[in-house]
Design a protein around this motif. Structure first.
Motif, PDB file in Angstrom:
ATOM      1  N   GLY A 155       0.772  -1.236   0.000  1.00 17.25           N
ATOM      2  CA  GLY A 155       0.000   0.000   0.000  1.00 17.25           C
ATOM      3  C   GLY A 155       0.806   1.290   0.000  1.00 17.25           C
ATOM      4  O   GLY A 155       0.308   2.338   0.395  1.00 17.25           O
ATOM      5  N   LYS A 158       3.041   1.690  -5.003  1.00 18.76           N
ATOM      6  CA  LYS A 158       3.775   1.063  -6.119  1.00 18.76           C
ATOM      7  C   LYS A 158       2.946   1.107  -7.402  1.00 18.76           C
ATOM      8  O   LYS A 158       3.383   1.622  -8.428  1.00 18.76           O
ATOM      9  N   THR A 159       1.740   0.521  -7.314  1.00 13.83           N
ATOM     10  CA  THR A 159       0.920   0.407  -8.509  1.00 13.83           C
ATOM     11  C   THR A 159       0.511   1.783  -9.035  1.00 13.83           C
ATOM     12  O   THR A 159       0.566   2.037 -10.236  1.00 13.83           O
ATOM     13  N   SER A 160       0.117   2.681  -8.137  1.00 11.08           N
ATOM     14  CA  SER A 160      -0.282   4.025  -8.573  1.00 11.08           C
ATOM     15  C   SER A 160       0.878   4.724  -9.274  1.00 11.08           C
ATOM     16  O   SER A 160       0.700   5.347 -10.323  1.00 11.08           O
ATOM     17  N   THR A 411      -3.372  13.166  -3.212  1.00 14.52           N
ATOM     18  CA  THR A 411      -4.396  13.867  -3.971  1.00 14.52           C
ATOM     19  C   THR A 411      -5.724  13.131  -3.949  1.00 14.52           C
ATOM     20  O   THR A 411      -5.769  11.898  -4.043  1.00 14.52           O
TER      21      THR A 411
HETATM   22  N1  LIG Z   1      -0.612  10.280  -4.417  1.00 10.81           N
HETATM   23  C1  LIG Z   1      -1.667   9.662  -3.868  1.00 10.81           C
HETATM   24  N2  LIG Z   1      -2.682  10.363  -3.330  1.00 10.81           N
HETATM   25  C2  LIG Z   1      -3.728   9.741  -2.772  1.00 10.81           C
HETATM   26  N3  LIG Z   1      -3.886   8.425  -2.699  1.00 10.81           N
HETATM   27  C3  LIG Z   1      -2.921   7.649  -3.220  1.00 10.81           C
HETATM   28  C4  LIG Z   1      -1.764   8.212  -3.843  1.00 10.81           C
HETATM   29  N4  LIG Z   1      -0.980   7.207  -4.268  1.00 10.81           N
HETATM   30  C5  LIG Z   1      -1.618   6.064  -3.931  1.00 10.81           C
HETATM   31  N5  LIG Z   1      -2.788   6.323  -3.300  1.00 10.81           N
HETATM   32  C6  LIG Z   1      -3.744   5.348  -2.778  1.00 10.81           C
HETATM   33  O1  LIG Z   1      -3.081   4.536  -1.828  1.00 10.81           O
HETATM   34  C7  LIG Z   1      -3.527   3.191  -1.913  1.00 10.81           C
HETATM   35  C8  LIG Z   1      -2.364   2.252  -2.161  1.00 10.81           C
HETATM   36  O2  LIG Z   1      -1.788   2.574  -3.397  1.00 10.81           O
HETATM   37  P1  LIG Z   1      -1.231   1.465  -4.380  1.00 10.81           P
HETATM   38  O3  LIG Z   1      -2.247   0.435  -4.658  1.00 10.81           O
HETATM   39  O4  LIG Z   1      -0.623   2.189  -5.511  1.00 10.81           O
HETATM   40  O5  LIG Z   1      -0.095   0.844  -3.444  1.00 10.81           O
HETATM   41  P2  LIG Z   1       0.743  -0.479  -3.687  1.00 10.81           P
HETATM   42  O6  LIG Z   1       2.060  -0.256  -3.043  1.00 10.81           O
HETATM   43  O7  LIG Z   1       0.747  -0.866  -5.110  1.00 10.81           O
HETATM   44  O8  LIG Z   1      -0.109  -1.541  -2.856  1.00 10.81           O
HETATM   45  P3  LIG Z   1       0.135  -3.134  -2.842  1.00 10.81           P
HETATM   46  O9  LIG Z   1       1.314  -3.348  -1.958  1.00 10.81           O
HETATM   47  O10 LIG Z   1      -1.119  -3.687  -2.290  1.00 10.81           O
HETATM   48  O11 LIG Z   1       0.402  -3.563  -4.243  1.00 10.81           O
HETATM   49  C9  LIG Z   1      -4.545   3.159  -3.049  1.00 10.81           C
HETATM   50  O12 LIG Z   1      -5.835   3.231  -2.492  1.00 10.81           O
HETATM   51  C10 LIG Z   1      -4.246   4.403  -3.848  1.00 10.81           C
HETATM   52  O13 LIG Z   1      -5.396   4.871  -4.481  1.00 10.81           O
END
Ligand SMILES: Nc1ncnc2c1ncn2[C@@H]1O[C@H](COP(=O)(O)OP(=O)(O)OP(=O)(O)O)[C@@H](O)[C@H]1O
Ligand SMILES: [Mg+2]
Length: 471
Positions: A155, A158-160, A411
């Protein structure tokens, strides 16, 4: 007496008491459902799947596919093709064969598909001022750069980060491939990918790499008079497959996808089994070498690899394939702490691979291996300057240039953007408060700018090296 007071229902009685006092066990029991069996998980999964299908069918086109929105003249000239609006309109008028866009109302703003934007950009690049940066830099004759986004903390963004960088790079004119190595398949959802099973993921590429190795091994075994190890059905099937079989187009004209799905998790069990059977198989080279062999590195400019929140075999494959490693983390103590441990694990994992390999290499008088990355950067994500300034400054002080200079702001555009999993570049700016949109877009534009600077630097370094080598 005591029992009397306990019987009161907490939601109604005992004003001023915290909610966890006076919970009556009998009334709690009356709300409880039957114990859950294994089958109960299937029911819950099924309910989720139905809800998901409902959500994801909204905002899709008639074929049930994700569709990319249109881009207005304002947005094109402001963000995508650096020309004045008046000049843009003049050029379109003078060249009726170019896409002319469509408007919703008579004389209203003109809107274009991204495909049309790309064609327009190519026209400006060919005809327009040579001093302007219409097409992004890509040194000729050099392979695509692979970028892995990883952190074993979940969380952290990474994916975002990977999805937005992929979209920014595509808007900028690069040809992009996205590889989802996370069996959660979030990246695949964002790009509207369809993946039935592990055969439509990166899995067969890894299997084929192992199969190729096994065939070579078997040749040696035969030469020694030993019995060969047979290739099982699934390995034999993988031997027929190439990257083209698992790459799918997305609703972005210049972004393709190798998707993921729950079954990809199977690779985490299969890879160590293969490795046990053939100790000399270099599993960490599997992804890169297959992509290289299938010409993928020449077909794309930038390849983004999204990894699961774990340092498993898939992540190791993604990391060793990468030229650039991005490690997102929030500016919080826990994420900083855990990211430090992640680097600790990276160090011991890759050091132990090098050690194992080089022990054998030294014994055989072969050259030793050493992993190398063009650049490694941590990136602060979901940054809240009001709350996290101090911690971010501390992280900056300790990490120095390893921490990317741009902090990606929190954001409201992400996560809440409608029913679908969308990127902010996919959102129609008219759906948002102008200020919110501008700030959200600005922070991801700046994340991309910092990344692009890094990308151009590492490409340029390679290009100069290639030129020196040719002299
Ligand atoms: N810049 C940002 N502003 C607001 N919310 C964000 C931002 N970047 C990510 N998020 C939110 O944070 C949460 C986690 O983001 P994301 O899925 O990209 O993380 P991740 O590291 O890929 O998670 P995982 O380890 O489960 O794969 C999501 O709900 C995403 O919408
Ligand atoms: Mg993720």
């Amino acid at each position: 007496m005591a029992r009397e007071t306990q019987k009161k229902d907490p939601s109604r009685g005992a004003a001023g008491l915290p909610p966890y006092f006076n919970i009556d066990p009998d009334s709690a029991l009356s709300d409880l459902d039957a114990p859950t069996s294994t089958g109960g998980f299937a029911d819950i999964a099924e309910a989720c799947a139905r809800g998901r299908a409902d959500l994801s069918s909204r905002g899709m086109n008639e074929e049930g596919r994700k569709a990319l929105r249109l881009f207005s003249t304002w947005e094109i000239t402001r963000y995508l093709i650096p020309v004045a609006q008046a000049h843009f309109r003049r050029v379109l008028k003078a060249n009726p064969e170019l896409p002319q866009g469509r408007s919703e109302t008579e004389g209203g703003a003109k809107w274009f598909t991204l495909d049309e934007v790309l064609r327009l950009r190519a026209h400006f690049a060919a005809q327009g001022s040579k001093t302007k940066d219409y097409q992004p830099y890509r040194p000729e004759g050099l392979p695509a750069k692979m970028v892995a986004v990883a952190n074993f903390k979940g969380g952290v963004g990474k994916t975002s980060t990977a999805a937005h960088l992929a979209m920014s790079a595509a808007l900028d004119g690069y040809k992009v491939l996205v590889i989802d190595l996370d069996s959660q398949g979030s990246m695949t959802s964002i790009f509207g990918g369809r993946v039935e099973d592990e055969w439509q993921t990166a899995f067969p590429l890894l299997a084929r790499h192992y199969g190729d190795h096994l065939r070579l091994e078997n040749q040696r075994r035969l030469d020694r008079g030993d019995a060969p190890q047979p290739l099982d059905d699934s390995l034999s099937a993988a031997m027929e497959m190439t990257a083209a079989d698992v790459i799918q187009p997305t609703h972005w004209p210049n972004i393709d996808l190798i998707g993921a799905q729950l079954n990809l998790y199977w690779a985490e069990f299969q890879i160590p089994v293969w490795r046990m059977a053939a100790r000399s198989w270099k599993l960490w080279d599997a992804l890169t070498e297959r992509l290289e062999a299938d010409g993928v590195l020449d077909q794309y400019d930038v390849i983004f690899i999204d990894t699961p929140p774990a340092l498993g075999y898939l992540t190791i494959n993604g990391l060793s394939a990468a030229d650039i490693l991005l490690v997102p983390m929030g500016a919080s103590f826990l994420e900083f702490d855990s990211t430090g441990r992640f680097f600790d694990m990276l160090h011991s994992t890759f050091a132990s691979i090098e050690e194992g390999e080089n022990l054998a290499a030294r014994a055989l008088g072969r050259p030793e291996i050493a992993f190398e990355w063009d650049a490694v950067r941590t990136v602060i994500t979901r940054y809240d300057s009001a709350q996290q300034g101090e911690l971010a400054a501390l992280m900056q002080a300790y990490l120095g240039p390893t921490l990317s200079p741009h902090r990606q702001d929190y954001t409201a555009l992400i996560g809440q953007a409608g029913e679908q999993v969308n990127g902010i570049y996919e959102a129609d700016y008219r759906d948002f408060n102008r200020e919110t949109y501008a700030r959200g877009r600005e922070t991801f534009d700046a994340t991309y700018a910092a990344f692009k600077r890094l990308l151009l630097a590492v490409w340029r370094r390679d290009e100069l090296q290639m030129q020196r080598a040719a002299q």
